[in-house]
Design a protein around this motif. Structure first.
Motif, mmCIF file in Angstrom:
data_model
loop_
_atom_site.group_PDB
_atom_site.id
_atom_site.type_symbol
_atom_site.label_atom_id
_atom_site.label_comp_id
_atom_site.label_asym_id
_atom_site.label_seq_id
_atom_site.Cartn_x
_atom_site.Cartn_y
_atom_site.Cartn_z
ATOM 1 N N GLU A 28 -7.928 13.702 -4.035
ATOM 2 C CA GLU A 28 -8.045 14.580 -2.911
ATOM 3 C C GLU A 28 -8.609 15.829 -3.473
ATOM 4 O OE1 GLU A 28 -4.562 15.669 -1.104
ATOM 5 O OE2 GLU A 28 -3.416 16.033 -2.771
ATOM 6 N N ASN A 29 -8.726 16.063 -4.954
ATOM 7 C CA ASN A 29 -9.396 17.270 -5.187
ATOM 8 C C ASN A 29 -10.708 16.782 -6.084
ATOM 9 O OD1 ASN A 29 -7.481 19.201 -4.116
ATOM 10 N ND2 ASN A 29 -6.259 18.750 -5.736
ATOM 11 N N ASP A 30 -11.061 15.664 -6.069
ATOM 12 C CA ASP A 30 -12.084 15.169 -6.604
ATOM 13 C C ASP A 30 -13.381 15.411 -5.881
ATOM 14 O OD1 ASP A 30 -14.236 13.594 -8.051
ATOM 15 O OD2 ASP A 30 -12.868 11.653 -8.293
ATOM 16 N N PRO A 31 -14.391 16.130 -6.177
ATOM 17 C CA PRO A 31 -15.423 16.385 -5.399
ATOM 18 C C PRO A 31 -16.141 14.988 -5.061
ATOM 19 C CG PRO A 31 -15.254 18.114 -6.950
ATOM 20 C CD PRO A 31 -14.197 16.813 -7.529
ATOM 21 N N ALA A 32 -16.461 14.278 -6.035
ATOM 22 C CA ALA A 32 -17.040 13.067 -5.675
ATOM 23 C C ALA A 32 -16.409 11.859 -4.850
ATOM 24 C CB ALA A 32 -17.500 12.426 -6.975
ATOM 25 N N ASN A 33 -15.201 12.229 -4.755
ATOM 26 C CA ASN A 33 -14.456 10.920 -4.023
ATOM 27 C C ASN A 33 -13.210 11.302 -3.310
ATOM 28 O OD1 ASN A 33 -15.380 8.312 -5.473
ATOM 29 N ND2 ASN A 33 -15.028 9.695 -7.446
ATOM 30 N N LYS A 34 -13.453 12.592 -3.115
ATOM 31 C CA LYS A 34 -12.217 13.148 -1.984
ATOM 32 C C LYS A 34 -12.279 12.533 -0.562
ATOM 33 C CE LYS A 34 -14.385 17.600 -0.680
ATOM 34 N NZ LYS A 34 -14.566 18.949 -0.710
ATOM 35 N N ASP A 35 -13.757 11.981 -0.193
ATOM 36 C CA ASP A 35 -13.709 11.340 1.030
ATOM 37 C C ASP A 35 -12.958 9.970 0.972
ATOM 38 O OD1 ASP A 35 -15.396 10.181 -0.838
ATOM 39 O OD2 ASP A 35 -16.827 9.631 0.568
ATOM 40 N N LEU A 36 -12.902 9.408 -0.071
ATOM 41 C CA LEU A 36 -11.965 8.276 0.031
ATOM 42 C C LEU A 36 -10.448 8.539 -0.017
ATOM 43 C CD1 LEU A 36 -13.422 6.430 -3.190
ATOM 44 C CD2 LEU A 36 -14.047 6.264 -0.657
ATOM 45 N N ALA A 37 -10.065 9.752 -0.429
ATOM 46 C CA ALA A 37 -8.684 10.035 -0.383
ATOM 47 C C ALA A 37 -8.484 10.579 1.168
ATOM 48 C CB ALA A 37 -8.225 11.617 -1.058
ATOM 49 N N THR A 38 -9.485 11.094 1.907
ATOM 50 C CA THR A 38 -8.973 11.414 3.240
ATOM 51 C C THR A 38 -9.139 10.095 4.055
ATOM 52 O OG1 THR A 38 -10.741 13.472 2.983
ATOM 53 C CG2 THR A 38 -10.341 12.614 5.225
ATOM 54 N N SER B 236 0.838 -1.023 0.103
ATOM 55 C CA SER B 236 -0.136 0.082 0.029
ATOM 56 C C SER B 236 0.969 1.189 -0.072
ATOM 57 C CB SER B 236 -1.067 0.159 1.127
ATOM 58 O OG SER B 236 -0.252 0.258 2.364
ATOM 59 N N ASP B 237 1.899 1.104 0.386
ATOM 60 C CA ASP B 237 2.858 2.521 0.454
ATOM 61 C C ASP B 237 3.235 2.784 -0.946
ATOM 62 O OD1 ASP B 237 2.926 1.922 3.293
ATOM 63 O OD2 ASP B 237 4.979 1.532 3.389
ATOM 64 N N ILE B 238 3.200 1.868 -1.717
ATOM 65 C CA ILE B 238 3.694 2.059 -3.258
ATOM 66 C C ILE B 238 2.484 2.845 -3.885
ATOM 67 C CG2 ILE B 238 4.181 0.843 -5.561
ATOM 68 C CD1 ILE B 238 5.438 -1.016 -3.808
ATOM 69 N N LEU B 239 1.374 2.456 -3.827
ATOM 70 C CA LEU B 239 0.128 3.044 -4.603
ATOM 71 C C LEU B 239 -0.815 4.197 -3.629
ATOM 72 C CD1 LEU B 239 -1.722 2.916 -7.256
ATOM 73 C CD2 LEU B 239 -2.806 1.081 -6.154
ATOM 74 N N ARG B 240 -0.767 3.954 -2.419
ATOM 75 C CA ARG B 240 -1.484 4.747 -1.909
ATOM 76 C C ARG B 240 -1.089 6.159 -1.910
ATOM 77 N NH1 ARG B 240 -0.172 3.000 2.942
ATOM 78 N NH2 ARG B 240 0.881 4.504 3.939
ATOM 79 N N PRO B 241 -0.102 6.941 -1.979
ATOM 80 C CA PRO B 241 0.180 8.467 -2.157
ATOM 81 C C PRO B 241 -0.327 8.854 -3.721
ATOM 82 C CG PRO B 241 2.323 7.325 -1.593
ATOM 83 C CD PRO B 241 1.401 6.140 -1.695
ATOM 84 N N ALA B 242 -0.100 7.743 -4.663
ATOM 85 C CA ALA B 242 -1.085 8.283 -5.803
ATOM 86 C C ALA B 242 -2.619 8.227 -5.674
ATOM 87 C CB ALA B 242 -0.436 7.255 -6.938
ATOM 88 N N TRP C 47 -4.676 6.803 7.129
ATOM 89 C CA TRP C 47 -4.400 5.415 7.275
ATOM 90 C C TRP C 47 -3.045 5.298 7.483
ATOM 91 C CZ3 TRP C 47 -4.049 1.657 2.843
ATOM 92 C CH2 TRP C 47 -4.032 0.067 3.410
ATOM 93 N N ASP C 48 -2.653 4.322 8.174
ATOM 94 C CA ASP C 48 -1.239 4.308 8.277
ATOM 95 C C ASP C 48 -0.770 2.842 7.714
ATOM 96 O OD1 ASP C 48 -2.391 2.232 9.981
ATOM 97 O OD2 ASP C 48 -1.539 2.734 11.888
ATOM 98 N N GLY C 49 -1.401 2.162 6.870
ATOM 99 C CA GLY C 49 -1.070 1.036 5.886
ATOM 100 C C GLY C 49 -1.375 -0.328 6.614
ATOM 101 N N TRP C 50 -1.916 -0.303 7.781
ATOM 102 C CA TRP C 50 -2.490 -1.545 8.584
ATOM 103 C C TRP C 50 -3.594 -1.893 8.344
ATOM 104 C CZ3 TRP C 50 1.075 -3.934 12.331
ATOM 105 C CH2 TRP C 50 2.287 -3.322 12.467
ATOM 106 N N ASP C 51 -3.730 -3.364 7.789
ATOM 107 C CA ASP C 51 -4.900 -3.783 7.477
ATOM 108 C C ASP C 51 -5.719 -4.400 8.664
ATOM 109 O OD1 ASP C 51 -4.782 -3.380 4.761
ATOM 110 O OD2 ASP C 51 -3.579 -5.182 4.162
ATOM 111 N N ASN C 52 -6.112 -3.537 9.360
ATOM 112 C CA ASN C 52 -7.087 -3.907 10.729
ATOM 113 C C ASN C 52 -8.377 -4.262 10.068
ATOM 114 O OD1 ASN C 52 -8.634 -3.458 12.917
ATOM 115 N ND2 ASN C 52 -6.755 -3.471 13.840
ATOM 116 N N ALA C 53 -9.081 -5.216 10.618
ATOM 117 C CA ALA C 53 -10.322 -5.579 10.266
ATOM 118 C C ALA C 53 -11.119 -4.545 10.614
ATOM 119 C CB ALA C 53 -10.679 -6.873 10.941
ATOM 120 N N ASP C 54 -11.027 -3.736 11.594
ATOM 121 C CA ASP C 54 -12.108 -2.828 12.293
ATOM 122 C C ASP C 54 -12.093 -1.409 11.364
ATOM 123 O OD1 ASP C 54 -12.895 -4.348 14.062
ATOM 124 O OD2 ASP C 54 -11.419 -3.685 15.514
#
Length: 808
Positions: free
Chosen positions: A574-584, A562-568, A589-596
């Motif tokens: 982050e400037n996409d009005p429809a999906n900036k919440d996904l960027a947030t 995730s460190d490789i693709l996450r920044p991209a 997120w710190d890259g830990w795949d926690n179930a919660d």
């Protein structure tokens, strides 16, 4: 198979529903194996004591090795006879005789591959000592089948499998079957050839697999890719690939993975070496793949896990050495593109000569209640060239034209006088164990091992061919002069390995383990290096480790990919009005795949849709689906593409007037990812959780789907981790996100503790339904708990819940 097993399960459930408690108790007690008191085992030279602990783990105490192995075969059959019979029917290609036409494709596959034939041929080549080792175990199985038919599992009777006597050849065929399940390279060859056919060699080579060993100091990822891109033959075959019925039902890799590692005394709190292993398998069908056992004679002291049908243990420890396995993915298979003689369709061309096909005719028996006698027969004609069976040549199937695909595999050619597992129980130290591993020709394991003197090591097993000409990453043309292009085998003492490194740790995670400067082609199909790199991050910086430290590392869900693709992803959205919440969500997120958390779910959805968007325009949906379903084929290569976000592969060929970049692909992928997540868990991201989607579902073999699974022992558990983390949870790329490959078992050995090893099993000891040892360990595993498997005889005695004596 599912329909027949489903009817069996429904019958059991109806019996309980109609008969109430009395019927339930009848089913529960029927076929219950005797685990206390005296039982007969013909052939023993002295009584054998079998003690079982609270989890049902059997500990076998015998006067000598022959009696020990006889008793192990007997006890394994008590616990797993149905599983063993189903496995044997699978690799013999005889499922249809009991389960009907639904299993016919499996039977055809096994017959063409020749698992049974190769096992029988190999068994004839065994030395007297090796044959005796397996014969003792077979004698124990047969003694149980013959002497105690009344306690055979009722499930076995309901399905219609009638136990037959076992032979040494059956056990050797199991080894050949394991070899086949390890040898997934030929599927990667099929994918590579599809790319060549679709794109041409020059474009295809840009997305061929990329292998990276992080231990290499002086090589770039490009050179580490090996010769695959330069030595591939550029023949465009244009075969009817959809008819390649010998391949598994999907091209999704077997998922055979695993982590293992060992640390030297300087890194452990006890001052002794430690060894850890968690094999990753599809272990959803209870009671699971592994059968835990303790084995004791005056010369043997061992505890660990075995495969039902294989004597000894493959994971665990003996008196002096602890060991664990991962899949090494050594390439021992090649697909050859053979040509039919245009003047004689019963011949093929080889080195300018016309040679007749070797032909084997077999008949597959198929259960059919509407047929006279209850069975039908289907003829099967199998043609061979001198390199192997024609895998695309079956009635009504196979590509058109004069080209045939032939599968060559070492398991049809390498018949050593030993299997190589015979000495694992008695190896006196790490160096001796290494010599035993080098005797293994079949089964490509990465063994990690350590001893009570503080030595640690790893070594890859298996006989891997040295090839002339092109490497083994692609279907190949036979040599024009008719010569054999498998010229030798990699010397066993030169196989990838490491002994007592200065850093005081070793580990493998299905990655590229070749040492720097390795002179031979070994494989081009290995895991990306995320898990191995994470092992190194922790082991390389940690001192004075305890069992709990190793346990925590097994459950580590840090996703380095995730460190490789996450920044991209963040930058594009982050400037996409429809999906900036996904960027947030990803930014926090710190890259830990926690179930919660929601973030791992968001990341996996975007990762998936981004790679689909990257490749589908060039490859088309069918070829892209096959490549992406084969995770190891593309993951490391995609990471390299992400590093060049203006790569031509991110450009959509369907929009000739626009040049897309990675950011464009991500923005196009986001709406698809969001729609899939909303369909899965609703519109509010605040309600999204990775664990709700990323589950492990344990099931009975008699009830894999539908109502009533819980009554037959099944249950579902949420899991952290992913396919990229040490806490493994691989999902089928086409069926996100339920995990189907995960830690089937977890074992930790500390040589500072001679009382026990610590273990967890994603299953149970016994296959019997309505009994606690079918799934009790799986319930502990689901809670991330471990328990002792006892190593010291006095501890076995102190914790015994059941006492059984086997007498001659």
């Amino acid at each position: 198979m599912n329909k027949i097993l489903k009817r069996t399960a429904i019958g059991l459930l109806v019996l309980i529903a109609l008969g109430g408690t009395a019927a339930y108790l009848k089913v529960r007690s029927s076929g219950h194996p005797q685990i206390d008191g005296e039982m007969k085992l013909a052939g023993l030279t002295a009584p054998v004591k079998v003690l079982r602990d609270e989890l049902g783990v059997p500990y076998i105490f015998a006067a000598n090795t022959p009696d020990l192995l006889r008793a192990q075969g007997f006890v394994t059959a008590q616990n797993r006879l149905m599983q063993m019979e189903l496995f044997r029917a699978t690799w013999r290609g005889e499922l249809s005789a009991s389960l009907g036409a639904e299993t016919l494709p499996s039977d055809i596959r096994m017959r063409v591959l020749g698992i049974r034939r190769n096992g029988e041929r190999h068994a004839e080549k065994l030395s007297p000592e090796s044959r005796a080792f397996f014969q003792y175990y077979v004698d124990g199985i047969n003694a149980y089948i013959r002497t105690y038919p009344d306690e055979h599992p009722i499930e076995l009777k309901a399905v219609g499998l009638v136990p037959q006597p076992w032979k040494v050849a059956d056990l050797i065929a199991l080894v050949h079957y394991v070899h086949y399940t390890h040898s997934t390279n030929f599927k990667a060859e099929v994918v590579a050839q599809k790319l060549i056919d679709h794109l041409g060699m020059e474009r295809a080579r840009a997305i061929f697999p990329l292998t990276i060993n992080p231990d290499w100091k002086n090589a770039s990822p490009v050179t580490q890719a090996g010769n695959s891109a330069t030595q591939a033959q550029s023949t465009q075959l244009n075969l009817a690939w959809k008819d390649l019925n010998i391949a598994p039902e999907t091209l999704n890799h077997q998922g055979l993975g695993s982590n293992n590692w060992a640390i030297g005394p300087s890194r452990s709190q006890s001052g002794k070496a430690m060894v850890a292993n968690d094999p990753h398998l599809d272990n959803r069908i209870l009671p699971g793949t592994w059968h835990p056992v303790g084995l004791f004679t005056p010369d043997i002291q061992a505890v660990g896990a075995a495969l039902p049908g294989m004597p000894g243990i493959l994971v665990g420890r003996n008196k002096h050495v602890a060991f664990g396995v991962t899949n090494a993915y050594g390439d021992v298979q090649d697909l050859y593109v053979e040509t039919i003689d245009p003047a004689n369709k019963d011949h093929y061309m080889d080195g300018g000569h016309s040679l007749p096909f070797t032909v084997i005719n077999e008949s597959i028996r198929i259960k059919d209640k509407n047929a006279p006698g209850g069975f039908t027969e289907q003829a099967l004609k199998i043609r061979f060239t001198r390199r192997g069976p024609v895998i695309t040549d079956h009635p009504g199937l196979g590509p058109k034209g004069d080209k045939l695909l032939v599968l060559r595999s070492t398991d049809a050619e390498v018949f050593a006088p030993q299997i190589g597992i015979e000495g694992l129980l008695t190896a006196a130290n790490a160096k001796d164990f290494d010599k035993e591993v080098q005797k293994i020709d079949l089964m490509m394991f990465n063994f990690v091992f350590g001893d009570d003197q503080g030595d640690i090591a790893h070594r890859a097993s298996g006989a891997v061919p040295i090839r002339s000409g092109a490497d083994g990453g692609f279907p190949r043309l036979p040599p024009a002069d008719g010569s054999d292009d498998w010229t030798a085998f990699i010397p066993k003492d030169k196989m990838p390995g490491m002994f007592n490194p200065e850093r005081a740790w070793v580990g493998t995670a299905n990655h590229d383990t070749r040492p720097e400067g390795f002179p031979w082609y070994y494989t081009n199909y290995v895991s990306p290096n995320y898990r191995y790199t994470r092992i190194g991050q922790v082991l390389g910086t940690t001192q004075k480790m305890t069992v709990e430290d190793h346990w925590n590392l097994m459950h580590d869900d840090r996703n380095l990919q995730s460190d490789i693709l996450r920044p991209a992803l963040i930058a594009a959205l982050e400037n996409d009005p429809a999906n900036k919440d996904l960027a947030t969500i990803l930014k926090n997120w710190d890259g830990w795949d926690n179930a919660d958390l929601a973030a791992p779910l968001v990341y996996q959805a975007l990762y998936r849709e981004t790679v689909i968007g990257t490749f589908t325009d060039e490859l088309g949906e069918d070829v892209a689906k096959d490549m992406l379903s084969t995770w190891y084929f593309w993951q490391q290569r995609f990471d390299a593409l992400v590093a060049t976000p203006d790569s031509v592969w991110f450009d959509d060929v369907r929009t000739p007037n626009k040049r897309e970049t990675l950011a464009d692909v991500i923005r196009a992928a986001a709406p698809r990812a969001r729609a899939s997540l909303e369909a899965l868990q609703g519109k509010d991201p605040g309600n999204w959780r990775w664990g709700k989607a990323h589950t492990v579902r344990f099931v009975s073999p008699l009830r894999r789907n539908g109502a009533g699974q819980e009554l037959l022992g099944g249950f579902t558990v949420e899991r952290s981790g992913s396919g990229e983390t040490l806490s493994r949870g691989v999902y089928d790329f086409q069926k996100p996100y339920e995990a189907n490959f995960f830690a089937s078992m977890q074992v930790i050995v500390d040589f500072g503790d001679n009382d026990k090893i610590e273990a967890a099993l994603a299953g149970g000891v016994s296959e019997r339904h309505f009994q606690p040892h079918q799934n009790d360990m799986a319930k502990l595993w689901a809670k991330n708990q471990h328990r002792p498997w006892w190593f010291a005889a006095r501890q076995v005695e102190a914790h015994a819940r059941n006492r059984q004596v086997l007498v001659p």
